[in-house]
Design a protein around this motif. Structure first.
Motif, short mmCIF file in Angstrom:
data_model
loop_
_atom_site.label_atom_id
_atom_site.label_comp_id
_atom_site.label_asym_id
_atom_site.label_seq_id
_atom_site.Cartn_x
_atom_site.Cartn_y
_atom_site.Cartn_z
N TYR A 1 0.84 -1.21 0.00
CA TYR A 1 0.00 0.00 0.00
C TYR A 1 0.87 1.26 0.00
N LEU A 2 1.87 1.29 0.89
CA LEU A 2 2.73 2.49 0.98
C LEU A 2 3.50 2.70 -0.32
N SER A 3 3.76 1.62 -1.03
CA SER A 3 4.49 1.74 -2.30
C SER A 3 3.56 2.21 -3.42
N SER A 4 2.25 2.18 -3.15
CA SER A 4 1.31 2.47 -4.23
C SER A 4 0.70 3.87 -4.14
N THR A 5 0.93 4.58 -3.05
CA THR A 5 0.25 5.88 -2.87
C THR A 5 1.11 6.89 -2.12
N ASP A 6 0.81 8.16 -2.35
CA ASP A 6 1.44 9.21 -1.55
C ASP A 6 0.47 9.75 -0.51
N GLN A 7 -0.76 9.28 -0.59
CA GLN A 7 -1.83 9.82 0.26
C GLN A 7 -1.98 9.04 1.56
N PHE A 8 -0.92 8.80 2.27
CA PHE A 8 -1.08 8.06 3.52
C PHE A 8 -0.91 9.00 4.71
N HIS A 9 -1.46 8.56 5.83
CA HIS A 9 -1.40 9.37 7.04
C HIS A 9 -0.77 8.51 8.13
N ASP A 10 0.28 9.00 8.76
CA ASP A 10 0.94 8.20 9.78
C ASP A 10 1.76 9.13 10.67
N PRO A 11 1.82 8.83 11.98
CA PRO A 11 2.67 9.69 12.84
C PRO A 11 4.13 9.63 12.42
N LEU A 12 4.54 8.55 11.73
CA LEU A 12 5.93 8.44 11.28
C LEU A 12 6.05 8.69 9.78
N ALA A 13 5.19 9.57 9.25
CA ALA A 13 5.16 9.80 7.81
C ALA A 13 6.54 10.17 7.24
N ALA A 14 7.28 11.01 7.95
CA ALA A 14 8.58 11.44 7.42
C ALA A 14 9.53 10.25 7.32
N ASP A 15 9.53 9.38 8.33
CA ASP A 15 10.39 8.19 8.28
C ASP A 15 9.95 7.24 7.17
N ILE A 16 8.62 7.16 6.97
CA ILE A 16 8.11 6.29 5.91
C ILE A 16 8.62 6.78 4.56
N ARG A 17 8.55 8.10 4.36
CA ARG A 17 9.00 8.64 3.06
C ARG A 17 10.48 8.35 2.84
N GLU A 18 11.25 8.45 3.91
CA GLU A 18 12.68 8.19 3.77
C GLU A 18 12.90 6.71 3.41
N ALA A 19 12.19 5.83 4.11
CA ALA A 19 12.34 4.40 3.85
C ALA A 19 11.90 4.05 2.43
N ARG A 20 10.88 4.73 1.96
CA ARG A 20 10.35 4.42 0.63
C ARG A 20 11.32 4.79 -0.49
N SER A 21 12.27 5.67 -0.16
CA SER A 21 13.21 6.07 -1.21
C SER A 21 14.25 4.97 -1.47
N LEU A 22 14.30 3.95 -0.62
CA LEU A 22 15.24 2.84 -0.85
C LEU A 22 14.62 1.83 -1.82
N ASP A 23 15.44 0.89 -2.24
CA ASP A 23 14.94 -0.10 -3.21
C ASP A 23 14.82 -1.49 -2.58
N GLY A 24 13.96 -2.28 -3.16
CA GLY A 24 13.88 -3.71 -2.90
C GLY A 24 13.85 -4.07 -1.42
N GLU A 25 14.70 -5.04 -1.05
CA GLU A 25 14.68 -5.55 0.32
C GLU A 25 15.11 -4.49 1.33
N HIS A 26 15.89 -3.52 0.88
CA HIS A 26 16.31 -2.45 1.81
C HIS A 26 15.08 -1.63 2.22
N ARG A 27 14.21 -1.41 1.25
CA ARG A 27 12.98 -0.66 1.53
C ARG A 27 12.11 -1.45 2.52
N THR A 28 11.96 -2.74 2.24
CA THR A 28 11.17 -3.59 3.14
C THR A 28 11.74 -3.53 4.56
N ALA A 29 13.06 -3.68 4.65
CA ALA A 29 13.70 -3.71 5.97
C ALA A 29 13.49 -2.38 6.70
N ALA A 30 13.64 -1.28 5.97
CA ALA A 30 13.52 0.04 6.60
C ALA A 30 12.08 0.29 7.06
#
Ligand code: CS2
Length: 444
Positions: free
Chosen positions: A382-411
């Motif tokens: 879901y997080l990989s499919s949209t920019d319209q998410f709401h989360d208290p850790l939104a900034a960390d999510i955006r940072e993690a999403r900028s990684l690729d593949g398994e690194h993104r999953t891990a982050a």
């Protein structure tokens, strides 16, 4: 909200006396109205128990309700019809920022109970306050200090948020804030405040303009604080009420010594599957819970998770087969439009409660925890499919999403559980599962 101005606004029936304020609520939203306010109205001694309800982030809900002197309509919507009832237990609706009024009411000797629906993420050590608005728990601590100063005696704080052991979580969060303020206050709270744990349940989507218009057409009055909810309602409580409480049991509330099995049943089976439906459903192009329930992939993921979670819900009194059957019916109610985007909010907080305990319990007995892992995989898809998410850790999510593949999953997994993010077997499992939702998209 707009509406037909020719129709009169809902108002209080002046022939019925207003109950005196003895309950203070923090978090005035649709769920408070359909649940705690509804239970209070249905208590045998309702005439003695009025609620002063404070909003959270914004004043709007209080302004709307105040214009109706606190009265609102509960629309109970089943698969085949609606019933309408006006509820008058809320006698004062206040902007949450009015900490002065909150302190005054909590300090009043007549006040016996403080209920909370402040959302799961509001209990975090660093919750989302900002310079202008204090957090609900900071306000609560200020108000409890006023009660101590007024020598008004013991009181119960009742958390109604979807967290395991929510009473203990509230006690700890309040304790941290109180100690930072003044050690004497923390000691007073320890000795005088009872933190009650509860499991709450009633599916209540956010009110829409269509709901308001529907009530106007059906009831002949304009009610901008109406709530549409399911007929089902459940409240299980555990803890002391040193200054008394309404007879909520008259409305079906159940008081137990050991709340944990009931909490887990509700959090895992209902809320856990809600999260699966939300993330997998949105990725697959569904909009509501009932739509996602009729999607084979979503439904399959829910059933697999239920099988897993049920292994850790022992005891015939939990009636798991009946509970699951009822959930299939409740989720399938097509007349209630429960939007998946509402449930999808605050995933980092929710998945900690909904996926991790089942995953841990399964792995502790040597099984894969597949069903729970798929919930996390659906969240990442879901997080990989949209920019319209709401989360208290939104900034960390955006940072993690900028990684690729398994690194993104891990982050991303690390944001739910740093420990889990180090478990390479689970991680690659979660990683592989993501495609099972995205790759088979049928609706979009
Ligand atoms: C939902 C809950 O939004 C969510 O996360 O899972 O609000 C759910 O509808 C209620 O707990 C039902 O009692």
């Amino acid at each position: 909200m707009t509406g037909d101005q020719a129709i009169p606004r809902l108002s209080r029936d002046e022939s019925r006396p207003k109950p005196p304020i003895r309950i203070v609520h923090l978090g005035l939203g649709a769920f408070h109205r359909s649940h705690q306010a509804w239970y209070t109205q249905h208590a045998g001694d309702a005439a003695e128990w009025g609620i002063a309800a404070f909003t959270g982030r914004r004043p709007d809900a209080a302004e709307v309700l105040a214009e109706q002197d606190g009265v609102f309509t509960v629309v109970e919507r089943s698969g085949n019809g609606d019933t309408f009832e006006t509820v008058g237990s809320i006698v004062e609706a206040v902007d949450g920022a009015d900490v002065g009024r909150l302190a005054e009411l909590v300090a009043a000797p007549a006040t016996a109970v403080i209920t909370l629906t402040i959302t799961e993420s509001a209990y975090a050590a660093k919750s989302a306050g900002n310079a202008e608005r204090s957090t609900p728990l900071e306000r609560l601590v200020t108000a409890l200090a006023a009660r101590r100063d007024a020598e008004s005696g013991p009181i119960a704080v009742v958390s109604c948020d979807n967290l395991a052991e929510n009473g203990d979580v509230a006690r700890q969060a309040v304790g941290v804030l109180a100690r930072a303020k003044d050690g004497g206050l923390a000691a007073w709270i320890d000795a005088n405040v009872s933190f009650v744990s509860t499991s709450v349940d009633r599916i209540t989507p956010r009110t829409t303009q269509a709901d308001v218009d529907f009530v106007a057409a059906s009831c002949g009055y304009r009610d901008e604080a109406a709530v549409v909810t399911e007929p089902f309602h459940n409240w299980i409580l555990s803890g002391d009420f040193p200054a008394g409480r309404p007879r909520w049991e008259d409305a079906g509330a159940v008081f137990v010594d050991d709340i944990e099995p009931y909490e887990n049943r509700k959090l895992w089976l209902l809320n856990g599957s809600h999260s699966i439906l939300a993330y997998a459903g949105l990725v697959r192009g569904c909009t509501t819970v009932s739509e996602a329930m009729s999607d084979d992939v979503c439904r399959g993921a829910v059933e697999a998770f239920w099988d897993e979670a049920s292994r850790h819900l022992p005891g015939d009194e939990l009636e798991i087969p009946e509970y699951r059957k009822a959930l299939v019916e409740r989720f399938g109610n097509t007349r209630i439009a429960h939007h998946l985007t509402q449930i999808a909010m605050d995933g980092t907080t929710k998945l900690r409660m909904r996926a991790l305990p089942v995953l841990a319990a399964e792995r502790a007995v040597g099984r894969s925890g597949d069903g729970a892992a798929r919930m996390i995989a659906a969240w990442i898809a879901y997080l990989s499919s949209t920019d319209q998410f709401h989360d208290p850790l939104a900034a960390d999510i955006r940072e993690a999403r900028s990684l690729d593949g398994e690194h993104r999953t891990a982050a991303l997994v690390a944001l739910i559980s740093p420990g889990l993010a180090k478990d390479t077997a689970v991680l690659s499992h979660i990683h592989r599962q993501q495609d099972s939702f995205a790759a088979t998209t049928t609706h979009a």
